[in-house]
Design an enzyme around this catalytic site. Structure first.
Site, PDB file in Angstrom:
ATOM      1  N   CYS A  79       1.204  -5.058   8.884  1.00 13.89           N
ATOM      2  CA  CYS A  79      -0.067  -5.726   9.001  1.00 13.89           C
ATOM      3  C   CYS A  79      -0.109  -6.493  10.101  1.00 13.89           C
ATOM      4  CB  CYS A  79      -0.552  -6.409   7.893  1.00 13.89           C
ATOM      5  SG  CYS A  79       0.714  -7.568   7.150  1.00 13.89           S
ATOM      6  N   GLU A 131      -4.501 -10.113   0.831  1.00  9.59           N
ATOM      7  CA  GLU A 131      -3.696  -9.991   2.194  1.00  9.59           C
ATOM      8  C   GLU A 131      -4.059  -8.496   2.600  1.00  9.59           C
ATOM      9  OE1 GLU A 131      -1.471 -13.669   2.381  1.00  9.59           O
ATOM     10  OE2 GLU A 131      -2.343 -12.003   3.689  1.00  9.59           O
ATOM     11  N   GLU A 171      -7.197  -0.019  12.918  1.00 11.31           N
ATOM     12  CA  GLU A 171      -5.687  -0.190  12.476  1.00 11.31           C
ATOM     13  C   GLU A 171      -4.727   0.833  12.627  1.00 11.31           C
ATOM     14  OE1 GLU A 171      -4.704  -1.577   8.406  1.00 11.31           O
ATOM     15  OE2 GLU A 171      -3.476  -3.252   9.434  1.00 11.31           O
ATOM     16  N   LYS A 223       1.419  -3.573  -9.902  1.00 14.79           N
ATOM     17  CA  LYS A 223       1.487  -2.460  -9.930  1.00 14.79           C
ATOM     18  C   LYS A 223       2.058  -2.157  -8.450  1.00 14.79           C
ATOM     19  CE  LYS A 223      -1.247   0.342  -7.924  1.00 14.79           C
ATOM     20  NZ  LYS A 223      -0.426   0.999  -7.412  1.00 14.79           N
TER      21      LYS A 223
HETATM   22  N1  LIG Z   1      -1.782  -8.779   5.016  1.00 13.44           N
HETATM   23  C1  LIG Z   1      -0.889  -8.194   4.533  1.00 13.44           C
HETATM   24  O1  LIG Z   1      -0.012  -9.335   4.371  1.00 13.44           O
HETATM   25  C2  LIG Z   1      -0.580  -6.876   4.412  1.00 13.44           C
HETATM   26  C3  LIG Z   1       0.736  -6.641   4.385  1.00 13.44           C
HETATM   27  C4  LIG Z   1       1.162  -5.317   3.832  1.00 13.44           C
HETATM   28  C5  LIG Z   1       0.166  -4.144   3.880  1.00 13.44           C
HETATM   29  N2  LIG Z   1      -1.039  -4.678   4.279  1.00 13.44           N
HETATM   30  C6  LIG Z   1      -2.342  -3.602   4.760  1.00 13.44           C
HETATM   31  O2  LIG Z   1      -2.010  -2.653   3.483  1.00 13.44           O
HETATM   32  C7  LIG Z   1      -2.405  -1.387   4.298  1.00 13.44           C
HETATM   33  C8  LIG Z   1      -1.258  -0.564   4.238  1.00 13.44           C
HETATM   34  O3  LIG Z   1      -0.705  -0.277   2.960  1.00 13.44           O
HETATM   35  P1  LIG Z   1      -1.377   0.866   1.958  1.00 13.44           P
HETATM   36  O4  LIG Z   1      -1.730   2.119   2.627  1.00 13.44           O
HETATM   37  O5  LIG Z   1      -0.577   1.102   0.789  1.00 13.44           O
HETATM   38  O6  LIG Z   1      -2.961   0.128   1.477  1.00 13.44           O
HETATM   39  P2  LIG Z   1      -4.003   0.657   0.371  1.00 13.44           P
HETATM   40  O7  LIG Z   1      -4.879  -0.218   0.358  1.00 13.44           O
HETATM   41  O8  LIG Z   1      -4.233   2.247   0.331  1.00 13.44           O
HETATM   42  O9  LIG Z   1      -2.739   0.606  -0.988  1.00 13.44           O
HETATM   43  C9  LIG Z   1      -2.411  -0.715  -1.376  1.00 13.44           C
HETATM   44  C10 LIG Z   1      -2.165  -0.509  -3.169  1.00 13.44           C
HETATM   45  O10 LIG Z   1      -3.510  -0.425  -3.691  1.00 13.44           O
HETATM   46  C11 LIG Z   1      -3.388   0.402  -4.434  1.00 13.44           C
HETATM   47  N3  LIG Z   1      -4.850   1.036  -4.636  1.00 13.44           N
HETATM   48  C12 LIG Z   1      -5.352   1.927  -3.622  1.00 13.44           C
HETATM   49  N4  LIG Z   1      -6.797   2.330  -4.172  1.00 13.44           N
HETATM   50  C13 LIG Z   1      -6.801   1.476  -5.459  1.00 13.44           C
HETATM   51  C14 LIG Z   1      -7.949   1.593  -6.225  1.00 13.44           C
HETATM   52  N5  LIG Z   1      -8.961   1.919  -6.123  1.00 13.44           N
HETATM   53  N6  LIG Z   1      -7.661   0.739  -7.471  1.00 13.44           N
HETATM   54  C15 LIG Z   1      -6.394   0.033  -7.572  1.00 13.44           C
HETATM   55  N7  LIG Z   1      -5.451   0.075  -6.685  1.00 13.44           N
HETATM   56  C16 LIG Z   1      -5.550   0.884  -5.541  1.00 13.44           C
HETATM   57  C17 LIG Z   1      -2.510   1.532  -4.083  1.00 13.44           C
HETATM   58  O11 LIG Z   1      -1.898   2.422  -5.096  1.00 13.44           O
HETATM   59  C18 LIG Z   1      -1.379   0.579  -3.589  1.00 13.44           C
HETATM   60  O12 LIG Z   1      -0.534  -0.062  -4.589  1.00 13.44           O
HETATM   61  C19 LIG Z   1      -2.641  -1.663   5.859  1.00 13.44           C
HETATM   62  O13 LIG Z   1      -4.166  -2.043   5.966  1.00 13.44           O
HETATM   63  C20 LIG Z   1      -1.921  -2.850   5.802  1.00 13.44           C
HETATM   64  O14 LIG Z   1      -2.736  -3.814   7.125  1.00 13.44           O
HETATM   65  C21 LIG Z   1      -1.518  -5.897   4.697  1.00 13.44           C
HETATM   66  O1  LIG Z   2       2.972  -5.697   6.805  1.00 12.26           O
HETATM   67  C1  LIG Z   2       2.948  -6.666   5.934  1.00 12.26           C
HETATM   68  C2  LIG Z   2       4.046  -7.607   6.105  1.00 12.26           C
HETATM   69  O2  LIG Z   2       3.581  -8.829   5.478  1.00 12.26           O
HETATM   70  C3  LIG Z   2       4.654  -7.934   7.486  1.00 12.26           C
HETATM   71  S1  LIG Z   2       5.945  -9.311   7.317  1.00 12.26           S
HETATM   72  O3  LIG Z   2       6.986  -8.895   6.843  1.00 12.26           O
HETATM   73  O4  LIG Z   2       5.542 -10.220   6.368  1.00 12.26           O
HETATM   74  O5  LIG Z   2       5.844  -9.785   8.857  1.00 12.26           O
END
Ligand SMILES: NC(=O)c1ccc[n+]([C@@H]2O[C@H](COP(=O)([O-])OP(=O)(O)OC[C@H]3O[C@@H](n4cnc5c(N)ncnc54)[C@H](O)[C@@H]3O)[C@@H](O)[C@H]2O)c1
Ligand SMILES: O=C[C@H](O)CS(=O)(=O)O
Length: 475
Positions: A280, A246, A377, A170
């Site tokens: 992130c 992640e 964040e 998804k």
């Molecule tokens: N560690 C990593 O590799 C990494 C990479 C990218 C983003 N992030 C983190 O993601 C966040 C930003 O992305 P975002 O705003 O899309 O995050 P988010 O957690 O709001 O959403 C991520 C995904 O989860 C889904 N989602 C949200 N609530 C849900 C629920 N209750 N049930 C099922 N699915 C649900 C969303 O539709 C989306 O597909 C930041 O905190 C960022 O640090 C981490």
């Molecule tokens: O934001 C999430 C990604 O994992 C960052 S990166 O492209 O892997 O550096």
């Protein structure tokens, strides 16, 4: 520039569905067919059926199909990059980089899948053999974020498919087109229907329940915010799924007195403002030692003041829009609170041209680590820069967070390098480097930034189970 959607023609809904907006203009790009809980259940059963054939291919057979998929992604790189920019907002140059980065996981795991080695262990028991083998865990599900709409999918699906698993994914509601283009190219490469299924939806909660609770699904992989990760991890407990997460970050960026300041500024620019600060691993707070604080601020501010803010589709744009109005309001709130707590705005500090989803690249000074912005964040183009005196103080502040994803520091002292690498409580550390992500290295966090690793030779293990066999009666 007219956006070419020919890759996703089959997924476009000419009626109701998931509406996709361009965050730079807030205009509708298109509408795609969507899934509900019932149709996702059906997709999961299709995936289980596909697993029976896919897992019985040889690793080499799967690798050949993955390599075809990799080749098609590169052939369509420009079209994919334009789709990423249209639905996610990032500048085209960054989107092109993401396509290459995302494709690199497919290239890497096509090879790694052929090295899914086991063990023959010398038996302490006469006439008995001990064999250990790795097997694909089965049908996996994944939920991914909007900020890297291609790479966050391939970083999961590539190892899963290479190991012999099948995947139901998804994507974020805001960025389904990139994901659907990936699926279209996988089918064109000859990867059988059902091996990788993208399921856009306007109902993430109901669909997420299927992906975390369905008994056919043996592994769940999530990339997104920490609060959502905690919720989904709980949902997986009922069927004891293998889980990798992640999650969010709060990266410190430390500059010591002996650092090369020009290099530190160079690293700060890419680490902070990539994807308008919406990654992130973005530097989230800067700690600069007292003797070099003024020089760093002067050079950092001068460089950032030259950034072009605008539509990511326009060549030369360095900082594009944030993903939506809510994201802008969150950043506005954090900056406003920082100012109330005494911060000085050295640069920016407001919406860009006071319009749309654009926020000006911002630098805050005269700020204390106890300010709220040091614990949040930010996920926007805002750089709070704190001053410190002693090395121990910098390490203590850097570690003072529930997060533990990425950290960065600049020094030219070898002894300090090893001390700080050891002391930082993070999964990934950049030393004199502001950007560290590569497919060959283990990406992931500690504490509340996640569980497990993606990429590298470790990434395959997330999608396998170890089976130990004792063979007797052989004498
Ligand atoms: N560690 C990593 O590799 C990494 C990479 C990218 C983003 N992030 C983190 O993601 C966040 C930003 O992305 P975002 O705003 O899309 O995050 P988010 O957690 O709001 O959403 C991520 C995904 O989860 C889904 N989602 C949200 N609530 C849900 C629920 N209750 N049930 C099922 N699915 C649900 C969303 O539709 C989306 O597909 C930041 O905190 C960022 O640090 C981490
Ligand atoms: O934001 C999430 C990604 O994992 C960052 S990166 O492209 O892997 O550096």
């Amino acid at each position: 520039m007219t956006l070419d959607l020919s890759l996703v023609t089959d997924y476009i809904s000419h009626g109701t569905g998931l509406v996709v907006l361009n965050p730079a203009t807030n205009r509708v790009i298109t509408t795609v067919k969507e899934y509900d809980a019932a149709s996702v259940e059906s997709a999961v059963i299709d995936s289980e059926r596909a697993f029976k054939q896919w897992s019985h291919l040889t690793a080499k057979g799967r690798a050949e199909l993955l390599q075809k998929w990799y080749g098609l992604i590169l052939e369509n790189a420009e079209g994919l990059a334009q789709i990423i920019t249209a639905e996610c907002g990032k500048p085209l140059a960054e989107a092109r980089g993401e396509v290459a980065y995302g494709a690199s996981f497919i290239e890497w795991f096509a090879e790694e899948g052929k090295r899914m080695y086991g063990d023959v262990i010398p038996s302490p028991l006469a006439g008995k053999k001990i064999i250990v083998q790795k097997q694909p865990i089965g049908v996996i599900s994944a939920i991914t974020p909007w900020n890297f709409p291609i790479a966050m999918i391939t970083r999961k699906v590539a190892p899963a498919l290479a190991a012999g698993c099948t995947a139901v994914v998804k994507p974020a509601e805001t960025t389904p087109l990139s994901a659907l283009a990936l699926e279209a190219l996988a089918l064109e490469a000859g990867i059988p229907k059902g091996v990788m299924k993208i399921i856009p939806t306007t109902d993430p909660v109901s669909v997420g329940k299927v992906l975390t609770e369905h008994p056919v699904i043996k592994k769940f992989s999530f990339t997104g915010s920490t609060p959502v990760g905690k919720l989904l991890m709980k949902q997986c407990a009922g069927t004891v799924k293998k889980v990798s997460l992640e999650l969010g970050g709060n990266a410190p960026f430390i500059v010591f007195n002996d650092a090369n300041i020009d290099k530190a500024v160079e690293g700060a620019l890419i680490s902070k403002y990539r994807n308008a600060g919406q990654t992130c691993v973005c530097a989230n707070r800067f700690y600069v030692q007292a003797d070099v604080y003024d020089e760093f601020i002067s050079k950092f501010t001068k460089a950032v003041s030259g950034f072009t803010v605008g539509n990511g589709a326009e060549e030369g744009t360095i900082v594009g829009p944030l993903i939506d109005e809510a994201a802008v309001e969150k950043v506005e709130g954090l900056v406003s609170l920082a100012k109330e707590q005494g911060a000085n705005v050295a640069l920016g500090g407001a919406r860009h041209n006071a319009c749309g989803n654009f926020y000006s690249p911002t630098i805050l000074t005269d700020i204390h680590h106890s300010n709220a912005i040091a614990q949040a964040e930010i996920f926007g183009p805002v750089a709070p820069v704190f001053k410190f005196d002693a090395e121990e103080e910098a390490v203590q502040m850097a570690n003072d967070t529930p997060y533990g994803l990425a950290a960065y520091f600049y020094t030219q002292d070898l002894g300090r390098s090893f001390r700080i690498m050891q002391a930082l409580e993070y999964g990934m550390v950049g030393v004199n480097e502001g950007i560290i992500s590569t497919e060959v290295a283990p990406f992931g966090g500690v504490k509340e930034s996640g569980v497990g690793r993606e990429g590298s030779r470790y990434g395959l293990d997330e999608y396998t189970e170890i089976k130990y066999c004792l063979l007797g009666g052989l004498s």
